[in-house]
Write an enzyme that holds these catalytic residues in place. Structure first.
Site, PDB file in Angstrom:
ATOM      1  N   TYR A   1      10.818 -10.119  15.358  1.00  0.00           N
ATOM      2  CA  TYR A   1      11.195 -10.404  13.974  1.00  0.00           C
ATOM      3  C   TYR A   1      11.097 -11.904  13.635  1.00  0.00           C
ATOM      4  O   TYR A   1      10.093 -12.360  13.125  1.00  0.00           O
ATOM      5  CB  TYR A   1      12.583  -9.821  13.618  1.00  0.00           C
ATOM      6  CG  TYR A   1      12.698  -9.691  12.122  1.00  0.00           C
ATOM      7  CD1 TYR A   1      12.420  -8.491  11.473  1.00  0.00           C
ATOM      8  CD2 TYR A   1      12.959 -10.817  11.329  1.00  0.00           C
ATOM      9  CE1 TYR A   1      12.417  -8.411  10.088  1.00  0.00           C
ATOM     10  CE2 TYR A   1      12.959 -10.745   9.955  1.00  0.00           C
ATOM     11  CZ  TYR A   1      12.700  -9.537   9.334  1.00  0.00           C
ATOM     12  OH  TYR A   1      12.686  -9.466   7.969  1.00  0.00           O
TER      13      TYR A   1
ATOM     14  N   ALA B   1       3.808  -4.937  -8.357  1.00  0.00           N
ATOM     15  CA  ALA B   1       4.483  -6.190  -8.719  1.00  0.00           C
ATOM     16  C   ALA B   1       3.639  -7.418  -8.393  1.00  0.00           C
ATOM     17  O   ALA B   1       3.867  -8.496  -8.943  1.00  0.00           O
ATOM     18  CB  ALA B   1       5.824  -6.282  -7.989  1.00  0.00           C
TER      19      ALA B   1
ATOM     20  N   PHE C   1       7.317   0.443  -7.144  1.00  0.00           N
ATOM     21  CA  PHE C   1       5.994   1.032  -6.935  1.00  0.00           C
ATOM     22  C   PHE C   1       6.216   2.399  -6.318  1.00  0.00           C
ATOM     23  O   PHE C   1       6.207   2.546  -5.105  1.00  0.00           O
ATOM     24  CB  PHE C   1       5.224   0.125  -5.989  1.00  0.00           C
ATOM     25  CG  PHE C   1       3.726   0.197  -6.132  1.00  0.00           C
ATOM     26  CD1 PHE C   1       3.130   0.680  -7.273  1.00  0.00           C
ATOM     27  CD2 PHE C   1       2.920  -0.265  -5.112  1.00  0.00           C
ATOM     28  CE1 PHE C   1       1.742   0.710  -7.392  1.00  0.00           C
ATOM     29  CE2 PHE C   1       1.531  -0.235  -5.222  1.00  0.00           C
ATOM     30  CZ  PHE C   1       0.946   0.252  -6.358  1.00  0.00           C
TER      31      PHE C   1
HETATM   32  P1  NAD Z   1      12.785  -1.064   0.856  1.00  0.00           P
HETATM   33  O1  NAD Z   1      11.556  -0.544   1.513  1.00  0.00           O
HETATM   34  O2  NAD Z   1      13.970  -0.172   0.795  1.00  0.00           O
HETATM   35  O3  NAD Z   1      12.465  -1.509  -0.661  1.00  0.00           O
HETATM   36  C1  NAD Z   1      11.258  -2.082  -1.047  1.00  0.00           C
HETATM   37  C2  NAD Z   1      11.135  -2.091  -2.562  1.00  0.00           C
HETATM   38  O4  NAD Z   1       9.919  -2.775  -2.892  1.00  0.00           O
HETATM   39  C3  NAD Z   1      11.038  -0.714  -3.227  1.00  0.00           C
HETATM   40  O5  NAD Z   1      11.738  -0.748  -4.453  1.00  0.00           O
HETATM   41  C4  NAD Z   1       9.547  -0.550  -3.500  1.00  0.00           C
HETATM   42  O6  NAD Z   1       9.231   0.297  -4.603  1.00  0.00           O
HETATM   43  C5  NAD Z   1       9.201  -1.989  -3.825  1.00  0.00           C
HETATM   44  N1  NAD Z   1       7.771  -2.291  -3.679  1.00  0.00           N
HETATM   45  C6  NAD Z   1       7.022  -2.304  -2.554  1.00  0.00           C
HETATM   46  N2  NAD Z   1       5.760  -2.686  -2.835  1.00  0.00           N
HETATM   47  C7  NAD Z   1       5.720  -2.922  -4.167  1.00  0.00           C
HETATM   48  C8  NAD Z   1       4.713  -3.354  -5.065  1.00  0.00           C
HETATM   49  N3  NAD Z   1       3.476  -3.645  -4.660  1.00  0.00           N
HETATM   50  N4  NAD Z   1       5.032  -3.467  -6.380  1.00  0.00           N
HETATM   51  C9  NAD Z   1       6.285  -3.170  -6.828  1.00  0.00           C
HETATM   52  N5  NAD Z   1       7.276  -2.798  -6.017  1.00  0.00           N
HETATM   53  C10 NAD Z   1       7.007  -2.669  -4.706  1.00  0.00           C
HETATM   54  O7  NAD Z   1      13.089  -2.426   1.589  1.00  0.00           O
HETATM   55  P2  NAD Z   1      14.412  -3.258   1.937  1.00  0.00           P
HETATM   56  O8  NAD Z   1      14.701  -3.079   3.387  1.00  0.00           O
HETATM   57  O9  NAD Z   1      15.476  -3.065   0.932  1.00  0.00           O
HETATM   58  O10 NAD Z   1      13.827  -4.743   1.813  1.00  0.00           O
HETATM   59  C11 NAD Z   1      13.994  -5.562   0.687  1.00  0.00           C
HETATM   60  C12 NAD Z   1      14.078  -7.018   1.141  1.00  0.00           C
HETATM   61  O11 NAD Z   1      15.255  -7.166   1.953  1.00  0.00           O
HETATM   62  C13 NAD Z   1      12.900  -7.448   2.026  1.00  0.00           C
HETATM   63  O12 NAD Z   1      12.583  -8.790   1.733  1.00  0.00           O
HETATM   64  C14 NAD Z   1      13.471  -7.357   3.426  1.00  0.00           C
HETATM   65  O13 NAD Z   1      12.821  -8.202   4.356  1.00  0.00           O
HETATM   66  C15 NAD Z   1      14.901  -7.832   3.154  1.00  0.00           C
HETATM   67  N6  NAD Z   1      15.878  -7.493   4.226  1.00  0.00           N
HETATM   68  C16 NAD Z   1      15.967  -6.212   4.706  1.00  0.00           C
HETATM   69  C17 NAD Z   1      16.862  -5.960   5.737  1.00  0.00           C
HETATM   70  C18 NAD Z   1      16.994  -4.571   6.324  1.00  0.00           C
HETATM   71  O14 NAD Z   1      17.630  -4.432   7.378  1.00  0.00           O
HETATM   72  N7  NAD Z   1      16.427  -3.573   5.698  1.00  0.00           N
HETATM   73  C19 NAD Z   1      17.693  -6.981   6.239  1.00  0.00           C
HETATM   74  C20 NAD Z   1      17.602  -8.255   5.676  1.00  0.00           C
HETATM   75  C21 NAD Z   1      16.688  -8.514   4.670  1.00  0.00           C
END
Ligand code: NAD
Length: 402
Positions: free
Chosen positions: A234, A111, A73
């Site tokens: 968290y 999405a 998005f």
């Molecule tokens: P990020 O913000 O880098 O990526 C989010 C993605 O979701 C992007 O590609 C964005 O375009 C997409 N997105 C958001 N809303 C959308 C929608 N409505 N439709 C389509 N696409 C959409 O985030 P991230 O940190 O990589 O997080 C991804 C997952 O990993 C999450 O579940 C997060 O909780 C988990 N996670 C993150 C961490 C961390 O430290 N960042 C650690 C463990 C787990």
């Protein structure tokens, strides 16, 4: 135009197309230097443009030579605004994937909507027939429910009691105390609706019913646990409730997919700097201490290192996927090592404005943060006149950003 970082709080409102391309290339090079991964033919990555989702897409395409369909998005450039970083990342990814000879198609839209699910299914039919891996890596502040039309906004709040903790302004390095009020029942419900497992389940149901999930398909979503220091905000906060729901969904989906030889599980990933994690209070201070400790021990990983290790050593290695007592793959094993956490704990007690330069890796944090938006790459000429208009090859030019 000359594109410079414009940082507002925990977000940068500009992104550099060449810098983002460089960030993507860096991750591709990391994966290509590693042993190839066997077992993925075509992957669907939901949340494919930044952070863990982008790293998963790169690992599938360049580590396993898989075709990828990405859903994200992101906003194209308009007027004097640059596109979002995820837009530029996706453009660079698709060009590199084409050069590498693997299929890459992107659907840019919400999405959570039925329309994007339908469009994705049509794209899978057209490009590859079926997918054998589905990565669910969405991080979003809100969701419009596809059936009821209700809008849910997620919040980052403690549950049951207020929480007072140290926190850092990463840009200034100033440590202050922050008190966060407890969530209401509505806050919890909203956050679970956005970041819990319902939408993941809807995706798998839609893909399965449309017959585009290959026999034996694997699906994974990402979660986080972290140390006691961050529990209140968290794991035991509103977002933790959503992660509990996501993890429960994994168990239900696993039972469903097992019938056709497939698997569903959650991977608990380590804390890294992404657009989403930067927005969580308290967590950036923890991350900057953690980075220092993990780098000193040679254990540091970013998104791409984690995702390569997840694919190569856990999911597509010989033998069954090893999981914890709650069915989760633990990619946070190095972060949670007791020797690492003991030092982080000790540094946390000492963390204050004056001491951070010595005990935390704020520089590393800031560097990673800027890189998310394509800044700080030595080979990019940031003084050059740069066009912000970069198309994503598979996204129609008429696409009106979203
Ligand atoms: P990020 O913000 O880098 O990526 C989010 C993605 O979701 C992007 O590609 C964005 O375009 C997409 N997105 C958001 N809303 C959308 C929608 N409505 N439709 C389509 N696409 C959409 O985030 P991230 O940190 O990589 O997080 C991804 C997952 O990993 C999450 O579940 C997060 O909780 C988990 N996670 C993150 C961490 C961390 O430290 N960042 C650690 C463990 C787990």
């Amino acid at each position: 135009m000359i594109i410079e970082p414009k940082i507002r709080g925990f977000i940068c409102t500009t992104a550099h197309p060449q810098g983002c391309a460089e960030h993507v290339r860096e991750q591709i090079a990391f994966v290509r230097a590693k042993r190839p991964i066997q077992g993925v033919k075509n992957a669907l990555v939901i949340g494919s443009s930044t952070g863990y989702g982008l790293a998963s897409r790169i690992t599938a395409a360049f580590g396993a030579n898989a075709g990828t369909i990405g859903v994200c998005f992101e906003k194209p450039a308009s007027g004097n605004r640059t596109a979002s970083a995820g837009w530029y990342n996706t453009a660079a990814f698709e060009i590199a994937a084409k050069e590498h000879g693997v299929m890459a198609r992107t659907i840019n839209g919400d999405a959570f909507s039925d329309a994007v699910k339908k469009e994705t299914i049509a794209a899978i039919r057209e490009e590859c027939g079926q997918v054998d891996l589905v990565i669910y890596s969405l991080a979003s502040p809100r969701r419009v429910h596809p059936r009821t039309g209700e809008t849910f906004s997620s919040v980052l709040k403690p549950v049951g009691r207020s929480f007072t903790s140290k926190t850092v302004n990463v840009q200034s390095g100033v440590v202050t105390e922050v008190t966060l009020d407890p969530a209401s029942q509505d806050d919890i419900r909203n956050t679970v609706a956005v970041m819990g497992g319902e939408d993941w389940n809807l995706w798998i149901e839609a893909l399965d019913q449309a017959g585009v999930l290959a026999q034996g398909a694997i699906t994974t979503a990402y979660s986080y646990v972290g140390p006691e220091l961050t529990y209140a905000i968290y794991r035991e906060g509103t977002i933790g409730r959503a992660k509990d729901d996501l993890e429960d969904t994994a168990l239900t989906l696993d039972a469903r997919l097992e019938l056709s030889g497939g698997r569903a599980f959650v991977s608990v990933n380590k804390a890294v700097v992404t657009q989403s994690s930067s927005a969580i209070p308290v967590v950036p201070l923890y991350i900057s201490l953690l980075f220092r400790v993990m780098k000193e021990r040679g254990l540091h990983e970013g998104c791409i290192e984690q995702m390569y290790r997840l694919f190569a050593e856990r999911v597509y290695s010989d033998g069954p996927v090893s999981v914890d007592e709650r069915g989760r793959v633990r990619m946070d094993d190095w972060e949670m090592r007791s020797d690492v956490q003991a030092v982080v704990d000790e540094l946390w007690q000492r963390a204050q404005t004056g001491s951070l330069t010595d005990i935390a890796d704020l520089g590393g944090y800031r560097e990673d943060f800027l890189k998310l938006f394509g800044f700080g790459f030595p080979d990019v000429d940031y003084d050059a006149d740069t066009s912000p208009d970069v198309p994503i090859p598979s996204v129609a030019p008429i696409e009106e950003g979203v």
